[in-house]
Write a protein that holds these residues in place. Structure first.
Motif, mmCIF file in Angstrom:
data_model
loop_
_atom_site.group_PDB
_atom_site.id
_atom_site.type_symbol
_atom_site.label_atom_id
_atom_site.label_comp_id
_atom_site.label_asym_id
_atom_site.label_seq_id
_atom_site.Cartn_x
_atom_site.Cartn_y
_atom_site.Cartn_z
ATOM 1 N N PRO A 275 -2.100 25.454 -16.275
ATOM 2 C CA PRO A 275 -1.026 25.461 -17.276
ATOM 3 C C PRO A 275 -0.107 24.247 -17.146
ATOM 4 O O PRO A 275 0.555 23.866 -18.107
ATOM 5 C CB PRO A 275 -0.249 26.746 -16.975
ATOM 6 C CG PRO A 275 -1.128 27.556 -16.090
ATOM 7 C CD PRO A 275 -2.013 26.607 -15.355
ATOM 8 N N THR A 276 -0.082 23.632 -15.981
ATOM 9 C CA THR A 276 0.837 22.523 -15.758
ATOM 10 C C THR A 276 0.202 21.182 -16.099
ATOM 11 O O THR A 276 0.708 20.421 -16.920
ATOM 12 C CB THR A 276 1.317 22.492 -14.298
ATOM 13 O OG1 THR A 276 1.826 23.787 -13.968
ATOM 14 C CG2 THR A 276 2.412 21.463 -14.092
ATOM 15 N N CYS A 277 -0.984 20.892 -15.483
ATOM 16 C CA CYS A 277 -1.585 19.564 -15.678
ATOM 17 C C CYS A 277 -2.792 19.584 -16.605
ATOM 18 O O CYS A 277 -3.309 18.531 -16.986
ATOM 19 C CB CYS A 277 -1.969 18.964 -14.319
ATOM 20 S SG CYS A 277 -3.358 19.811 -13.521
ATOM 21 N N GLY A 278 -3.284 20.777 -16.958
ATOM 22 C CA GLY A 278 -4.414 20.868 -17.871
ATOM 23 C C GLY A 278 -5.764 20.654 -17.215
ATOM 24 O O GLY A 278 -6.802 20.768 -17.850
ATOM 25 N N GLY A 279 -5.765 20.339 -15.934
ATOM 26 C CA GLY A 279 -7.031 20.099 -15.225
ATOM 27 C C GLY A 279 -7.759 21.398 -14.921
ATOM 28 O O GLY A 279 -7.278 22.483 -15.212
ATOM 29 N N ASN A 280 -8.954 21.256 -14.323
ATOM 30 C CA ASN A 280 -9.730 22.442 -13.963
ATOM 31 C C ASN A 280 -8.999 23.222 -12.873
ATOM 32 O O ASN A 280 -8.570 22.640 -11.873
ATOM 33 C CB ASN A 280 -11.109 22.042 -13.435
ATOM 34 C CG ASN A 280 -11.998 21.555 -14.577
ATOM 35 O OD1 ASN A 280 -11.713 21.818 -15.750
ATOM 36 N ND2 ASN A 280 -13.044 20.827 -14.223
ATOM 37 N N ALA A 281 -8.889 24.523 -13.098
ATOM 38 C CA ALA A 281 -8.194 25.362 -12.130
ATOM 39 C C ALA A 281 -8.897 26.714 -12.037
ATOM 40 O O ALA A 281 -9.796 27.016 -12.840
ATOM 41 C CB ALA A 281 -6.736 25.542 -12.536
ATOM 42 N N ARG A 282 -8.480 27.505 -11.068
ATOM 43 C CA ARG A 282 -9.146 28.776 -10.793
ATOM 44 C C ARG A 282 -8.131 29.913 -10.887
ATOM 45 O O ARG A 282 -7.061 29.874 -10.299
ATOM 46 C CB ARG A 282 -9.751 28.727 -9.378
ATOM 47 C CG ARG A 282 -10.474 29.979 -8.935
ATOM 48 C CD ARG A 282 -11.099 29.772 -7.554
ATOM 49 N NE ARG A 282 -10.103 29.402 -6.543
ATOM 50 C CZ ARG A 282 -9.330 30.285 -5.919
ATOM 51 N NH1 ARG A 282 -9.436 31.561 -6.190
ATOM 52 N NH2 ARG A 282 -8.449 29.873 -5.021
ATOM 53 N N ARG A 283 -8.525 30.924 -11.648
ATOM 54 C CA ARG A 283 -7.670 32.106 -11.769
ATOM 55 C C ARG A 283 -7.775 32.963 -10.515
ATOM 56 O O ARG A 283 -8.842 33.076 -9.938
ATOM 57 C CB ARG A 283 -8.139 32.902 -12.992
ATOM 58 C CG ARG A 283 -7.189 33.945 -13.487
ATOM 59 C CD ARG A 283 -7.811 34.757 -14.613
ATOM 60 N NE ARG A 283 -7.798 34.115 -15.921
ATOM 61 C CZ ARG A 283 -6.709 33.880 -16.642
ATOM 62 N NH1 ARG A 283 -5.528 34.149 -16.153
ATOM 63 N NH2 ARG A 283 -6.797 33.334 -17.841
ATOM 64 N N GLU A 284 -6.649 33.530 -10.112
ATOM 65 C CA GLU A 284 -6.665 34.486 -8.996
ATOM 66 C C GLU A 284 -7.538 35.671 -9.388
ATOM 67 O O GLU A 284 -7.361 36.245 -10.474
ATOM 68 C CB GLU A 284 -5.239 34.965 -8.704
ATOM 69 C CG GLU A 284 -5.116 36.062 -7.679
ATOM 70 C CD GLU A 284 -5.560 35.658 -6.287
ATOM 71 O OE1 GLU A 284 -4.947 34.745 -5.700
ATOM 72 O OE2 GLU A 284 -6.547 36.256 -5.785
ATOM 73 N N THR A 285 -8.470 36.048 -8.540
ATOM 74 C CA THR A 285 -9.363 37.163 -8.883
ATOM 75 C C THR A 285 -8.972 38.475 -8.215
ATOM 76 O O THR A 285 -9.552 39.511 -8.504
ATOM 77 C CB THR A 285 -10.823 36.836 -8.513
ATOM 78 O OG1 THR A 285 -10.881 36.514 -7.116
ATOM 79 C CG2 THR A 285 -11.342 35.657 -9.334
ATOM 80 N N ASP A 286 -7.994 38.416 -7.314
ATOM 81 C CA ASP A 286 -7.516 39.675 -6.727
ATOM 82 C C ASP A 286 -6.646 40.412 -7.751
ATOM 83 O O ASP A 286 -5.994 39.791 -8.588
ATOM 84 C CB ASP A 286 -6.667 39.407 -5.478
ATOM 85 C CG ASP A 286 -7.521 39.033 -4.275
ATOM 86 O OD1 ASP A 286 -8.760 39.142 -4.370
ATOM 87 O OD2 ASP A 286 -6.950 38.620 -3.257
ATOM 88 N N THR A 287 -6.667 41.724 -7.650
ATOM 89 C CA THR A 287 -5.801 42.537 -8.519
ATOM 90 C C THR A 287 -4.746 43.226 -7.666
ATOM 91 O O THR A 287 -4.866 43.311 -6.447
ATOM 92 C CB THR A 287 -6.628 43.598 -9.271
ATOM 93 O OG1 THR A 287 -7.415 44.327 -8.332
ATOM 94 C CG2 THR A 287 -7.521 42.945 -10.301
#
Length: 744
Positions: free
Chosen positions: A366-378
């Motif tokens: 959301p900040t730099c627009g680069g490839n990032a990974r969503r947290e998968t823990d709930t």
RNA sequence: GCCCCUGUGGCGGAAUUGGUAGACGCGGCAGACUCAAAAUCUGUUGCUCGCAAGGGCGUGGGAGUUCGAGUCUCCCCGGGGGCACCA
């Protein structure tokens, strides 16, 4: 965390059985994982203080459980100088202790296997590395700990005692926890049983620090016998560098006493001049000394740990965070909330389906627009229950809460739940409410003003000869024996336990309702035992409840036609002015019942309320007067009865109300009855008369009879005179309206 | 191991907070009604001695405080719960 290597997930302590995963049966490992935590520890003191100050309407038991769980301890950090360390390790080792007063008796230091210093030493010590790995293999379950031997690994380091010549070898020990205190301790074998066991095992000296005031020094004979017994591990006592005698009374049992009233004698105590003080005083003296001399400081530690909220599960609220190589951890922006779960997940392999999903976790930062990974823990399931009561105040609001609504409704006036949530939901919700207050979502500190913890519903358990559990309807009871309904096989009757599907000791409410109706089920549950206690579900008890309700119906049905007409506006008809004595007595019974039941319900004493209603019904059925006034009194009694049972048996009450000639709806249109104060007090009282404390007679007297008259009446009673055997009364105690006790 | 709660008839449980122990219910026993049963109703039901009148004992056990203790204090025993390598 507890890590199950087969299921690839974190396990709660409760899910680790004998050191193995509850499903996989694989040995559970301890693993260091990046997990999300809520900093509940920041509120430890606040949560503790409010337990005493703000939760008067909570059960003492639950408050105590939370107090113990938070576990506040006053103690000290002590810094020991370390010899033999490498150049870049810190000069001092900091330990935490609740007993700085026993510093004289320190004979070793011990590190947690996860202490940074242990890690550092392990880098150049393969044996230590192996030892630490061995420690990690042991699970954190209760059973595993019980079985695990207290083991230590002696390092090349040595600590320096602040004021004694005692050398303090540094161990890495499997029983030292990294997440309490500093992860390092000092061992005082004379004042701690575990330290004593450890000292015996590794042949460390035992140095006395204090002893009971009334203890004496051992005789030479006793020392000799003691030495013969423990010659392989001699106990020595050194105070201020002077050799002292052996101390037999700590031979096998450490002397642990932390009284704030009972003084003990300190044998050396280099930190204070006094010798005979309470340990509590000595602790403060020791802290004073440590601070003055730069060896440490007083501190407060809590047992409460931060709330680990990460779960490697699909069924949960995704933790709204994105991991970016460039920007680090980035919260999901408001306009992208809530993060929704993908619906096309698979459960074909172990681990978290969100992590396995081909696309879900890949997002742009959301900040730099680069490839990032969503947290998968709930999030942990306790998250939602921690604030639902605030959301429920305005369930359709676009914001988490609507301040005007939560300000109006919260705190919850009366919360009802099981005691099993004492240190789970009830603690989390208290913390969460404080966090919401800090965020401006609510204005209150405490979510639940009153708490009532109700008991469980229990039932007997049944098994056949093969040990299979049987449902209550699969068996037939005859007295003490039971057999199966189908094949007449013998059934073993087990003890009554909380109803559970696994034990099959459950009764389907649908069956009860079908046979007896919901009113009967409710009436039985409320009548049987106080609600905070476990309820024993019995068939005969339900039968009894059902019989009573039948009786009430018949009684009203039989009486209804003879009653004066119903009052359209509510309860009772206008009472005739010249009521008979019998009618007035019936009115008294009615109004006493109204008062008693109202009070009982307010105090959650439902079983007592039921008993009072039984008494009124018994009274009504025994009433055989037939004057005109009695019918008015009877209408009042029957209508009051109907109102009083309405909260417990609403269907029956509504029918009765109608049968009594009313067109209104009882539940909606009629107010709770109010007792007339004048009718709740009897004109005559029964006074017990005792002679020398033994009941000899009861006498009827008008209410508030003067003491001297009551005394005279008591002494005149033939049974009392007989018991006095002609002797004169030495003393007579009169408690008005209650008792007269004659002492001869 | 530490902390807390609890112990009352055959059973679930009351007892105005130091003042008639066992309310109320379940279960039991006896009786009425019935050809009989069910249902319903009546009586009775802490233990014990006694034909009765009337005694004695009794709230896990033991001591204590008090005119009086299920209730308060101390010790012991049983049951339940919480925490638990927490330094």
């Amino acid at each position: 965390v507890n890590w199950d290597p087969v299921d690839q997930t974190v396990l709660a302590n409760e899910q680790v059985i004998d050191g193995r995963g509850w499903r996989s049966d694989a040995p559970v490992e301890r693993r260091k994982l990046a997990q999300w935590f809520f900093r509940i520890t920041a509120y430890a003191e606040d949560l503790l203080q409010s337990l005493e100050n703000d939760l008067e309407r909570w059960p003492a038991k639950v408050r105590l459980m939370q107090e113990n769980w938070i576990g506040k301890s006053r103690g000290a950090f002590i810094d020991f100088a370390i010899e033999g360390r490498s150049k870049n390790s810190p000069e001092k080792l900091r330990v935490f202790t609740t007993r700085p007063d026993t510093l004289d008796g320190a004979t070793f230091l011990a590190l947690s296997p996860h202490h940074p210093l242990a890690t550092e030493l392990a880098a150049s010590d393969p044996k230590l590395t192996a030892f630490i790995a061995e420690c990690d293999r042991v699970g954190t379950s209760e059973a595993a700990i019980e079985l695990a031997e207290k083991k230590g690994y002696r390092t090349t380091l040595a600590g320096k005692h602040p004021y004694l010549p005692t050398g303090l070898p540094v161990f890495v020990a499997n029983f030292v926890l990294m997440d309490y205190g500093t992860g390092a301790i000092f061992g005082v074998p004379s004042g701690d049983q575990r330290d004593l066991d450890f000292a015996r095992k590794y042949e460390l000296p035992v140095i006395e620090t204090y002893r009971p005031l009334d203890s004496r020094d051992p005789t030479p004979d006793e020392i000799e016998r003691y030495q013969a017994k423990f010659d392989e591990n001699p106990v020595v006592s050194i105070g201020n560098g002077t050799k002292r005698e052996s101390l037999f009374h700590i031979a096998r049992t450490a002397f642990v006493d932390k009284s704030d009233t009972q003084k003990v004698r300190y044998t050396a105590a280099g930190f204070m001049k006094e010798r005979e003080v309470t340990p509590i005083v000595a602790i403060e003296k020791a802290i004073e000394w440590l601070e003055k001399n730069g060896h440490g400081e007083g501190t407060i530690q809590y047992r409460l740990r931060d709330w680990g909220v990460s779960r490697q599960r699909y069924w949960g609220c995704p933790i709204p965070v994105i991991h970016c190589e460039a920007c680090g951890i980035v919260p999901v922006p408001m306009d992208q909330l809530p993060v929704e779960l993908p619906e096309d997940v698979t459960f074909d392999k172990p681990g978290n389906p969100l992590d396995h999903h081909p696309t879900w976790k890949h997002v742009a930062c959301p900040t730099c627009g680069g490839n990032a990974r969503r947290e998968t823990d709930t999030f942990d399931t306790f998250m939602e229950s921690s604030w639902y009561f605030a959301r429920f105040c305005s369930p359709r609001a676009p914001t988490p809460t609507e301040r005007s609504d939560v300000d109006y409704w919260l705190p919850v006036d009366q919360y009802v739940g099981g005691v099993e949530h004492a240190v789970l939901h009830l603690l989390y919700a208290r913390f969460y409410t404080r966090a919401m207050r800090a965020g401006g979502h609510v204005a209150v500190d405490e979510p639940f003003e009153g708490l009532f913890t109700q008991g469980m519903v229990c039932h007997e358990t049944y098994r056949d000869e093969a040990g299979n559990w049987l449902l209550p309807q699969e068996i037939e009871r005859t007295g003490e024996q039971a057999v199966t309904i189908d094949g007449n096989r013998p059934v073993e009757i087990g003890r009554s336990e909380k109803m559970s599907k696994s034990r099959k000791n459950v009764v389907d409410p649908a069956n009860i309702i079908e046979v007896y109706g919901a009113d009967t089920a409710r009436w039985f549950m409320l009548s049987d035992s106080p609600p905070e206690r476990d309820l024993e579900w019995t068939e005969s008890g339900v039968e009894g409840a059902w019989r009573f309700l039948q009786r009430v119906w018949r009684m009203v049905d039989d009486a209804a036609d003879a009653l004066p007409p119903a009052n359209r506006d509510g309860v009772g008809a206008a009472m005739p002015a010249d009521l008979s004595a019998a009618a007035t007595e019936l009115r008294r019974a009615t109004h006493k019942t109204i008062k008693g039941v109202s009070e009982d319900i307010a105090r959650f004493h439902f079983n007592k309320a039921v008993a009072r209603i039984h008494e009124l019904v018994n009274r009504l059925q025994a009433e055989n007067s037939s004057d005109a006034g009695i019918h008015h009194a009877r209408r009042e009694a029957l209508e009051s009865l109907t109102l009083l049972i309405q909260p417990m048996v609403p269907h029956l009450a509504e029918e009765l109300w109608s049968r009594l000639g009313h067109q209104t709806l009882l539940a909606a249109d009629v107010a709770w009855p109010v007792a007339e104060a004048a009718l709740t007090i009897d004109e005559a009282v029964t006074i017990a008369v005792q002679v020398n404390g033994k009941l000899r007679a009861t006498i009827e007297l008008p209410r508030d009879t003067a003491s001297n008259e009551a005394e005279a009446a008591a002494l005149a009673d033939p049974a009392v005179q007989r018991a006095m055997e002609g002797k004169a009364a030495r003393k007579v105690i009169v408690v008005p309206n209650r008792i007269v006790n004659v002492v001869v």
